[in-house]
Design a protein around this motif. Structure first.
Motif, PDB file in Angstrom:
ATOM      1  N   HIS A 121      40.290  54.875  39.610  1.00  0.00           N
ATOM      2  CA  HIS A 121      39.040  54.208  39.267  1.00  0.00           C
ATOM      3  C   HIS A 121      39.136  52.729  39.639  1.00  0.00           C
ATOM      4  N   ILE A 122      38.186  52.257  40.433  1.00  0.00           N
ATOM      5  CA  ILE A 122      38.137  50.852  40.835  1.00  0.00           C
ATOM      6  C   ILE A 122      37.027  50.167  40.049  1.00  0.00           C
ATOM      7  N   HIS A 123      37.396  49.173  39.273  1.00  0.00           N
ATOM      8  CA  HIS A 123      36.425  48.448  38.457  1.00  0.00           C
ATOM      9  C   HIS A 123      35.668  47.430  39.299  1.00  0.00           C
ATOM     10  N   PRO A 124      34.461  47.087  38.870  1.00  0.00           N
ATOM     11  CA  PRO A 124      33.777  45.951  39.503  1.00  0.00           C
ATOM     12  C   PRO A 124      34.574  44.675  39.254  1.00  0.00           C
ATOM     13  N   LEU A 125      34.299  43.656  40.047  1.00  0.00           N
ATOM     14  CA  LEU A 125      34.981  42.380  39.892  1.00  0.00           C
ATOM     15  C   LEU A 125      34.869  41.903  38.443  1.00  0.00           C
ATOM     16  N   ILE A 126      36.016  41.597  37.844  1.00  0.00           N
ATOM     17  CA  ILE A 126      36.033  41.167  36.447  1.00  0.00           C
ATOM     18  C   ILE A 126      35.838  39.654  36.360  1.00  0.00           C
ATOM     19  N   THR A 127      34.805  39.260  35.625  1.00  0.00           N
ATOM     20  CA  THR A 127      34.490  37.834  35.474  1.00  0.00           C
ATOM     21  C   THR A 127      34.324  37.435  34.011  1.00  0.00           C
ATOM     22  N   ASP A 128      34.500  38.376  33.072  1.00  0.00           N
ATOM     23  CA  ASP A 128      34.324  38.053  31.657  1.00  0.00           C
ATOM     24  C   ASP A 128      35.574  38.418  30.868  1.00  0.00           C
ATOM     25  N   SER A 129      35.817  37.700  29.793  1.00  0.00           N
ATOM     26  CA  SER A 129      37.042  37.835  29.007  1.00  0.00           C
ATOM     27  C   SER A 129      37.141  39.194  28.322  1.00  0.00           C
ATOM     28  N   GLU A 130      36.034  39.746  27.871  1.00  0.00           N
ATOM     29  CA  GLU A 130      36.069  41.027  27.158  1.00  0.00           C
ATOM     30  C   GLU A 130      36.565  42.142  28.070  1.00  0.00           C
ATOM     31  N   SER A 131      36.049  42.208  29.292  1.00  0.00           N
ATOM     32  CA  SER A 131      36.472  43.257  30.232  1.00  0.00           C
ATOM     33  C   SER A 131      37.936  43.088  30.614  1.00  0.00           C
ATOM     34  N   LEU A 132      38.355  41.844  30.785  1.00  0.00           N
ATOM     35  CA  LEU A 132      39.751  41.598  31.160  1.00  0.00           C
ATOM     36  C   LEU A 132      40.681  42.004  30.027  1.00  0.00           C
ATOM     37  N   ALA A 133      40.337  41.661  28.786  1.00  0.00           N
ATOM     38  CA  ALA A 133      41.179  42.013  27.647  1.00  0.00           C
ATOM     39  C   ALA A 133      41.303  43.527  27.508  1.00  0.00           C
ATOM     40  N   ALA A 134      40.202  44.255  27.723  1.00  0.00           N
ATOM     41  CA  ALA A 134      40.229  45.717  27.616  1.00  0.00           C
ATOM     42  C   ALA A 134      41.114  46.321  28.707  1.00  0.00           C
ATOM     43  N   LEU A 135      41.005  45.795  29.923  1.00  0.00           N
ATOM     44  CA  LEU A 135      41.844  46.284  31.025  1.00  0.00           C
ATOM     45  C   LEU A 135      43.321  46.051  30.722  1.00  0.00           C
ATOM     46  N   CYS A 136      43.643  44.856  30.283  1.00  0.00           N
ATOM     47  CA  CYS A 136      45.047  44.524  30.029  1.00  0.00           C
ATOM     48  C   CYS A 136      45.621  45.343  28.873  1.00  0.00           C
ATOM     49  N   LYS A 137      44.789  45.668  27.890  1.00  0.00           N
ATOM     50  CA  LYS A 137      45.252  46.502  26.782  1.00  0.00           C
ATOM     51  C   LYS A 137      45.638  47.882  27.278  1.00  0.00           C
ATOM     52  N   ARG A 138      44.834  48.434  28.179  1.00  0.00           N
ATOM     53  CA  ARG A 138      45.172  49.757  28.732  1.00  0.00           C
ATOM     54  C   ARG A 138      46.431  49.682  29.596  1.00  0.00           C
ATOM     55  N   LEU A 139      46.501  48.658  30.434  1.00  0.00           N
ATOM     56  CA  LEU A 139      47.645  48.538  31.338  1.00  0.00           C
ATOM     57  C   LEU A 139      48.939  48.188  30.603  1.00  0.00           C
ATOM     58  N   SER A 140      48.843  47.691  29.395  1.00  0.00           N
ATOM     59  CA  SER A 140      50.045  47.302  28.648  1.00  0.00           C
ATOM     60  C   SER A 140      50.912  48.496  28.271  1.00  0.00           C
ATOM     61  N   THR A 141      50.378  49.709  28.408  1.00  0.00           N
ATOM     62  CA  THR A 141      51.165  50.911  28.111  1.00  0.00           C
ATOM     63  C   THR A 141      51.566  51.660  29.386  1.00  0.00           C
ATOM     64  N   ALA A 142      51.238  51.106  30.539  1.00  0.00           N
ATOM     65  CA  ALA A 142      51.594  51.751  31.812  1.00  0.00           C
ATOM     66  C   ALA A 142      53.085  51.583  32.074  1.00  0.00           C
ATOM     67  N   SER A 143      53.639  52.474  32.887  1.00  0.00           N
ATOM     68  CA  SER A 143      55.054  52.342  33.246  1.00  0.00           C
ATOM     69  C   SER A 143      55.253  51.215  34.252  1.00  0.00           C
ATOM     70  N   PHE A 144      54.234  50.984  35.088  1.00  0.00           N
ATOM     71  CA  PHE A 144      54.291  49.868  36.031  1.00  0.00           C
ATOM     72  C   PHE A 144      52.882  49.424  36.371  1.00  0.00           C
ATOM     73  N   VAL A 145      52.771  48.169  36.846  1.00  0.00           N
ATOM     74  CA  VAL A 145      51.509  47.676  37.383  1.00  0.00           C
ATOM     75  C   VAL A 145      51.791  47.038  38.739  1.00  0.00           C
ATOM     76  N   ALA A 146      50.914  47.260  39.677  1.00  0.00           N
ATOM     77  CA  ALA A 146      50.979  46.588  40.975  1.00  0.00           C
ATOM     78  C   ALA A 146      50.177  45.295  40.870  1.00  0.00           C
ATOM     79  N   VAL A 147      50.731  44.221  41.437  1.00  0.00           N
ATOM     80  CA  VAL A 147      50.124  42.902  41.283  1.00  0.00           C
ATOM     81  C   VAL A 147      50.054  42.192  42.637  1.00  0.00           C
TER      82      VAL A 147
END
Length: 391
Positions: A2-28
């Protein structure tokens, strides 16, 4: 994915990071501009795992990057995957004073897998994923707003492909048993000392043949002055003063500000402007470099005359052979200066005589230098053979 639209607001970024915080890895990955500035101008951050990815606009008004930065530098449970990530890591360090940890660099891993000395990202994607990257937006102006769809799609592709590359490379590393080889390289990349620029240490990057304490003291003072000027004005160091000009001033300091007009590489206006006055003050404040800060004398390599140079050439040939046989990039195994040091008789402090490098190459290199190994032609192929001295 799933590709999200460009993130420009704090709420969307916080939600994304919360989900990714349980991933085994993230590409950056990041997009930035730095041609005209001292500090890299961060324009876009891309992050994702195997299931979702997004581009984040750090220039968006009111956007709080804290959840993202916490994920990158304060969450040790999530592996951060980069490709040739030195500049990306530098940017994160500038923002936080920390580096992402733990981390994995696919360019370094590619060398351990024999995929090239410094394999480019697009070549790696084509080789392992059989996909062709669109390079059209590579040299775009990332600072311009609004970003168009092509720019965002290009940027997102960097992490979606990276998220596909990592598992494949990890599996290959496990099969070859070479994963442990990378630990030292990744620790080096993650060392914050690589990304800290202390103005008082800036002089060490400038070539200066003189070992006079007075000259080196001026070099230290003027280099620190330039570093602070560049930071304060947010300009590249070379826009303030070229290295050659700086070294020349350290060696032959002008006696007055008027004399700056005659210094090659400086504008005549320096004889009367404020920056010229600050430079002259830095020169006046300079003190001899203390004995405990003097750079070590270049170690003279005993025996590295014509014969030693030939031995070094033989070691380079051996490295090519071992690199081919083990299918590991020669650049990851050994550096030319280490081969020359070994040829000259040095034995301590060489990475090729430690750990996996010793097993893969160093042992044979030492045997070659000490006469226990020789080159031979067997069935039309260059090979190594033990000598009588080894028996």
């Amino acid at each position: 994915m799933h590709i999200h639209p460009l993130i420009t607001d704090s709420e969307s970024l916080a939600a994304l990071c919360k989900r990714l915080s349980t991933a085994s890895f993230v590409a950056v990955d990041t997009e930035f501009m730095r041609e005209n500035t001292y500090w890299p101008d961060l324009c876009l951050i891309q992050i994702g795992d195997q299931f979702e990815a997004a581009a984040i606009d750090p220039k968006a008004e009111g956007l709080d990057l804290t959840p993202l930065l916490d994920l990158l530098v304060n969450n040790d449970e999530v592996l951060k995957v980069f490709h040739a990530g030195g500049q990306d890591i530098e940017i994160i360090h500038n923002l936080t004073g920390k580096t992402p940890y733990p981390l994995f660099d696919t360019q370094v891993a590619a060398m351990a897998l024999g995929l090239g000395e410094q394999v480019g990202y697009s070549n790696l994607v084509e080789s392992l994923l059989n996909e062709r990257l669109d390079k059209g937006a590579r040299f775009t102006d990332w600072g311009r707003r609004p970003l168009d769809k092509r720019q965002i799609d290009y940027a997102i592709g960097d992490v979606t492909y990276l998220a596909g590359l990592f598992p494949k490379m990890l599996e290959r590393l496990k099969k070859t048993g070479r994963g442990a080889w990378l630990n030292q390289e990744m620790e080096r990349l993650a060392d914050p000392a690589n990304y800290c620029v202390d103005p008082d240490q800036a002089w060490k990057r400038i070539r200066m043949p003189s070992r006079k304490a007075e000259v080196l003291g001026r070099l230290k003072a003027v280099a620190a002055w330039r570093e602070k000027e560049a930071r304060g004005k947010n300009l590249p160091r070379g826009r303030i003063m070229k290295d050659e000009t700086l070294a020349d001033i350290a060696s032959h300091p002008p006696k007055s500000q008027d004399a700056l007009a005659n210094v090659r590489g400086l504008s005549p206006t320096w004889k009367s402007n404020d920056i010229g006055a600050r430079l002259m003050q830095a020169i006046a404040d300079a003190r001899e470099l203390p004995a405990d800060e003097m750079p070590p004398k270049e170690e003279r390599m005993p025996g590295l005359g014509k014969e030693g140079a030939l031995v070094a050439d033989l070691l380079k040939l051996l490295l090519k052979i071992r690199s081919r046989e083990s299918n590991v990039a020669a650049r990851l195994i050994a550096k030319s200066e280490e081969l020359e040091a070994l040829a000259a008789g040095k034995r301590n402090g060489l990475s090729i005589l430690e750990g996996w490098r010793f097993d893969e190459f160093g042992r044979d290199a030492l045997d070659l230098v000490e006469g226990r190994l020789a080159f031979a032609i067997k069935k039309g192929r260059l090979a190594m053979t033990r000598t009588e001295a080894a028996e």
